[in-house]
Design a protein around this motif. Structure first.
Motif, short mmCIF file in Angstrom:
data_model
loop_
_atom_site.label_atom_id
_atom_site.label_comp_id
_atom_site.label_asym_id
_atom_site.label_seq_id
_atom_site.Cartn_x
_atom_site.Cartn_y
_atom_site.Cartn_z
N ALA A 206 0.04 16.21 -11.60
CA ALA A 206 -1.14 16.94 -12.10
C ALA A 206 -1.00 18.43 -11.79
O ALA A 206 -1.55 19.26 -12.51
CB ALA A 206 -2.41 16.39 -11.46
N ARG A 207 -0.27 18.74 -10.73
CA ARG A 207 -0.11 20.15 -10.35
C ARG A 207 1.12 20.79 -10.97
O ARG A 207 1.21 22.00 -11.07
CB ARG A 207 -0.01 20.25 -8.82
N MET A 208 2.11 19.98 -11.34
CA MET A 208 3.34 20.53 -11.90
C MET A 208 3.65 19.84 -13.23
O MET A 208 4.70 19.19 -13.36
CB MET A 208 4.49 20.32 -10.90
N PRO A 209 2.75 19.99 -14.19
CA PRO A 209 2.90 19.23 -15.45
C PRO A 209 4.05 19.71 -16.31
O PRO A 209 4.34 19.10 -17.32
CB PRO A 209 1.55 19.45 -16.15
N ARG A 210 4.72 20.80 -15.91
CA ARG A 210 5.84 21.31 -16.70
C ARG A 210 7.18 21.00 -16.05
O ARG A 210 8.20 21.53 -16.45
CB ARG A 210 5.73 22.84 -16.90
N ASP A 211 7.17 20.17 -15.01
CA ASP A 211 8.43 19.84 -14.36
C ASP A 211 8.88 18.43 -14.73
O ASP A 211 8.23 17.44 -14.37
CB ASP A 211 8.31 19.96 -12.83
N ALA A 212 9.99 18.34 -15.45
CA ALA A 212 10.44 17.06 -16.00
C ALA A 212 10.77 16.05 -14.90
O ALA A 212 10.44 14.87 -15.03
CB ALA A 212 11.65 17.28 -16.90
N ASP B 89 0.83 -1.20 0.00
CA ASP B 89 0.00 0.00 0.00
C ASP B 89 0.86 1.26 0.00
O ASP B 89 0.47 2.29 -0.54
CB ASP B 89 -0.92 0.03 1.23
N LEU B 90 2.03 1.16 0.62
CA LEU B 90 2.93 2.30 0.67
C LEU B 90 3.38 2.68 -0.75
O LEU B 90 3.45 3.87 -1.09
CB LEU B 90 4.15 1.92 1.52
N CYS B 91 3.65 1.69 -1.58
CA CYS B 91 3.99 1.95 -2.98
C CYS B 91 2.85 2.68 -3.68
O CYS B 91 3.07 3.65 -4.41
CB CYS B 91 4.22 0.64 -3.73
N LEU B 92 1.65 2.17 -3.47
CA LEU B 92 0.50 2.76 -4.17
C LEU B 92 0.23 4.17 -3.68
O LEU B 92 -0.13 5.05 -4.46
CB LEU B 92 -0.74 1.86 -3.97
N GLU B 93 0.42 4.40 -2.37
CA GLU B 93 0.22 5.74 -1.84
C GLU B 93 1.26 6.71 -2.41
O GLU B 93 0.93 7.84 -2.78
CB GLU B 93 0.28 5.71 -0.30
N ALA B 94 2.50 6.25 -2.49
CA ALA B 94 3.55 7.10 -3.06
C ALA B 94 3.23 7.42 -4.52
O ALA B 94 3.39 8.56 -4.98
CB ALA B 94 4.91 6.41 -2.96
N ARG B 95 2.74 6.42 -5.24
CA ARG B 95 2.40 6.65 -6.64
C ARG B 95 1.25 7.65 -6.75
O ARG B 95 1.24 8.51 -7.62
CB ARG B 95 2.02 5.33 -7.31
N ARG B 96 0.29 7.56 -5.82
CA ARG B 96 -0.81 8.51 -5.83
C ARG B 96 -0.28 9.94 -5.57
O ARG B 96 -0.68 10.89 -6.23
CB ARG B 96 -1.87 8.15 -4.78
N LEU B 97 0.64 10.05 -4.59
CA LEU B 97 1.25 11.36 -4.33
C LEU B 97 1.96 11.86 -5.59
O LEU B 97 1.89 13.05 -5.92
CB LEU B 97 2.23 11.27 -3.16
N GLY B 98 2.64 10.96 -6.28
CA GLY B 98 3.32 11.32 -7.51
C GLY B 98 2.35 11.79 -8.57
O GLY B 98 2.62 12.76 -9.29
N ARG B 99 1.21 11.11 -8.67
CA ARG B 99 0.20 11.53 -9.64
C ARG B 99 -0.37 12.90 -9.28
O ARG B 99 -0.61 13.74 -10.14
CB ARG B 99 -0.93 10.50 -9.70
N LEU C 7 7.66 14.51 -13.44
CA LEU C 7 7.13 13.52 -14.38
C LEU C 7 8.02 12.29 -14.42
O LEU C 7 7.54 11.16 -14.52
CB LEU C 7 7.01 14.13 -15.78
N GLY C 8 9.33 12.51 -14.31
CA GLY C 8 10.27 11.40 -14.30
C GLY C 8 10.05 10.49 -13.11
O GLY C 8 10.01 9.27 -13.24
N LEU C 9 9.86 11.09 -11.94
CA LEU C 9 9.60 10.30 -10.74
C LEU C 9 8.30 9.51 -10.90
O LEU C 9 8.23 8.32 -10.55
CB LEU C 9 9.52 11.19 -9.50
N LEU C 10 7.27 10.16 -11.43
CA LEU C 10 5.99 9.46 -11.63
C LEU C 10 6.19 8.28 -12.59
O LEU C 10 5.74 7.17 -12.32
CB LEU C 10 4.92 10.42 -12.17
N ALA C 11 6.91 8.54 -13.69
CA ALA C 11 7.16 7.48 -14.67
C ALA C 11 7.89 6.31 -14.02
O ALA C 11 7.55 5.15 -14.22
CB ALA C 11 7.96 8.03 -15.84
N LEU C 12 8.91 6.63 -13.23
CA LEU C 12 9.69 5.60 -12.54
C LEU C 12 8.80 4.75 -11.64
O LEU C 12 8.87 3.51 -11.66
CB LEU C 12 10.80 6.28 -11.73
#
Lengths: 467, 141
Positions: A269-275, A255-265, A278-283
């Protein structure tokens, strides 16, 4: 409902505009009373109310913290609002704008709290008069504070909870508590710590924030760039706590993985211009796609190259590759322009794109590790780089790079089983079996668990078989 | 958990009537809120069934049926995929969805069958076993 999520992040607009749009949206939403075909039971109603509260909680705390400048009080006020909702909504129904309702109630409690403070401060004879004035003034002050353009409330809370004045562990615990809504018990189990220890860590963090007088605003300009790494670091730390789980309650940690991914999403969504965001979310998307393939039925760890790739979650991979493509669109295609998260996402993507382990583009992975070593040097990166080079260019290339891991780095890795295991593997593939056996035995002596040890010893035995 | 949120078709959507600007904007904002909350995974609206085809599978035979299809309310007009903690949270989000259609419309929430459900349902033994003989038993990531 019309567009794929791929462009969802692109919609984010300047905060003030976004807020006005949300207000208009809320006004547009039909206010028809919700009725169930069957009358819901009291427990169903309270579950529905609690679910609504869960959605609103972080934003509520974020907005309140800006007014009262105290995370602890903000959390308390939000909780009070829930209690009021549980009393009120079963009769009145869930309001059309539950977030606004909860905020209004909590604001009123905040005003009460401010009034109580002032009463304590003032002489008795002044109390009656002050009370009225303070109430009026306080309501206005609260409204004004809420309207201040400090940027997206939730983003401000995330940046505050991840402020570099706090230790990494404190940032992670506080973020999970106030943004993620986890209980201290859940956080304690996830981090394999005791509940009192986590509770104390959170209390201290809140006090540190109050003492520093942080304003819960979203940092701007150069300040934003300087503060972002500590936010990304915390999210990835949370993800890795779950991903690297070697002990403890596996489900909680997943669940910790999924929560981190949700935080990343949320962040993307709030910083769509920061590479890098987006890289962390992709990872995280790409790594999370393998969560189910990483363990066999007996709980044993299955290494990446041996996983059944049919079990990888293709939806998560697609979201990851999409986020990576958006990051690359911002930075350009040259890996030399990428930050550490985009590079790691690109590495993860190399594996995700290979339908079979044999199709893996090892030369590309080796080149990406060369870049990663330049921007984020670490002994573990050096080790992985050597492995990648051995896969791409043969065992001798790997051995050469392992020998270059020297000085303080070698000390860090001294008791790290994967180092002799890698050297053993390279030697084995180079046909130097006696040396390989010695390395596998050294690695087995350093192994952290019996499964790993048994695996390494079996590789040592295999050296004899071939000799 | 992941859920699919299915927007059912209506007479109007089947007739190809586009949503009003207001309804469209309300839905846009709802989708943005879902994205900001980290709930939205994917989503799309679908063209009406006049542009659809059905394939009936029976043993080895395949029969193609061209749209449009009857029973508008049984058809799918759009979908979203959400990642939520539980069905209660999915319901709480669904309750605040604007109406994408003029008049009465329906949405349906269906939880995904996830890998662990599959494993339980089919009692898959040994599916974890990857092709053998691959190199690199080092957990390179």
């Amino acid at each position: 409902m019309r567009r794929p999520v791929a462009s969802a992040g692109g919609l984010a607009s300047p905060d003030a505009v976004a807020r006005r749009r949300l207000v208009r949206a809320a006004a547009l939403i039909e206010k028809g009373k919700v009725t169930a075909a069957e009358t819901p039971t009291p427990s169903e109603i309270s579950r529905a109310i609690e679910a609504t509260f869960r959605i609103e909680r972080a934003r509520l705390i974020a907005g309140l913290a800006r007014v009262v400048h105290d995370v602890d009080l903000a959390e308390e006020l939000a909780q009070d609002a829930l209690v009021m909702a549980l009393a009120e909504w079963p009769r009145s129904g869930v309001p059309a704008r539950p977030g606004a309702w909860l905020m209004t109630v909590a604001k009123r409690r905040a005003v009460d709290a401010i009034r109580r403070d002032r009463m304590r401060e003032r002489k008795h004879e002044e109390i009656a008069r002050t009370l009225d004035e303070a109430t009026d003034g306080a309501v206005e002050a609260v409204d004004a504070a809420m309207d201040d353009d400090l940027g997206d409330e939730l983003l401000g809370l995330i940046f505050t909870a991840c402020h570099p004045i706090l230790s990494r562990d404190a940032r992670a615990a506080l973020t999970l508590r106030v943004v993620g809504g986890l209980t201290t018990d859940e956080i304690a189990r996830a981090f394999l710590a005791s509940e009192p220890a986590i509770a104390q860590r959170i209390v201290r963090a809140k006090k540190t924030i109050a003492r520093a007088g942080l304003g819960f605003a979203v940092p701007r300009g150069a300040d934003l760039a300087a503060r972002l790494p500590s936010v990304l670091e915390v999210i990835y730390l949370i993800f890795n706590e779950g991903y690297a789980a070697t002990a403890g309650d596996d489900l909680v940690r997943l669940d910790l993985c999924l929560e981190a991914r949700r935080l990343g999403r949320m962040l993307a969504a709030r910083m769509p211009r920061d590479a890098e965001t987006l890289g962390l979310l992709a990872l995280m998307e790409i790594q999370a796609s393998r969560l189910r393939a990483r363990t066999g039925p007996d709980g044993a760890f299955v290494p990446l190259t041996e996983q059944d790739r049919a079990r990888w979650d293709q939806l998560s991979i697609r979201l990851g590759l999409d986020a990576l493509a958006r990051a690359e669109a911002l930075t350009g295609p040259e890996a030399s322009d990428w930050g550490p998260y985009v590079l790691q996402a690109a590495l993860a993507a190399c594996h995700a794109r290979a339908r079979r382990a044999a199709d893996t583009d090892w030369p590309r992975i080796a080149a990406l590790y060369d870049q990663l070593r330049a921007v984020a040097p670490s002994p573990v990166v050096d080790l992985n780089r050597a492995i990648a080079h051995s896969m791409a260019f043969g065992p001798d290339a790997g051995l050469r790079l392992l020998n270059e891991i020297a000085g303080p780095d070698a000390d860090t890795l001294r008791s790290y089983a994967p180092l002799p295991a890698a050297r053993g593997d390279f030697l084995f593939r180079a046909g130097r079996l006696a040396e390989a056996r010695a390395e596998f035995q050294a690695a087995a002596a350093l192994a952290r668990n019996t499964r790993e040890r048994a695996f390494l010893l079996s590789r040592a035995d295999a050296c004899d078989g071939r000799a | 958990m992941r859920v699919m949120v299915i927007g059912k078709a209506t007479e109007a959507s089947e007739a190809g009537t586009p949503p009003t600007m207001e309804a469209f904007e309300a839905m846009e904002r709802f989708i943005e809120e879902l994205a900001q909350a980290g709930v939205l995974v994917a989503g799309a609206g679908l063209k009406n069934s006049a542009q659809a085809k059905r394939i009936v599978i029976e043993g080895d035979s395949r029969t193609v049926i061209d749209g449009p299809f009857a029973e508008a309310r049984e058809l799918v007009a759009g979908f979203q995929i959400w990642e939520v903690k539980d069905m209660d949270e999915a319901m709480a989000w669904a309750m605040r969805s604007p109406n994408p259609m003029p008049g009465r419309s329906e949405m349906e929430i269906r939880p995904f069958i996830e890998a662990q459900d599959m494993a339980q349902a089919l009692n898959l033994e040994g599916t974890h076993e990857a092709p053998s003989g691959e190199r690199g038993r080092l957990g390179v990531a």
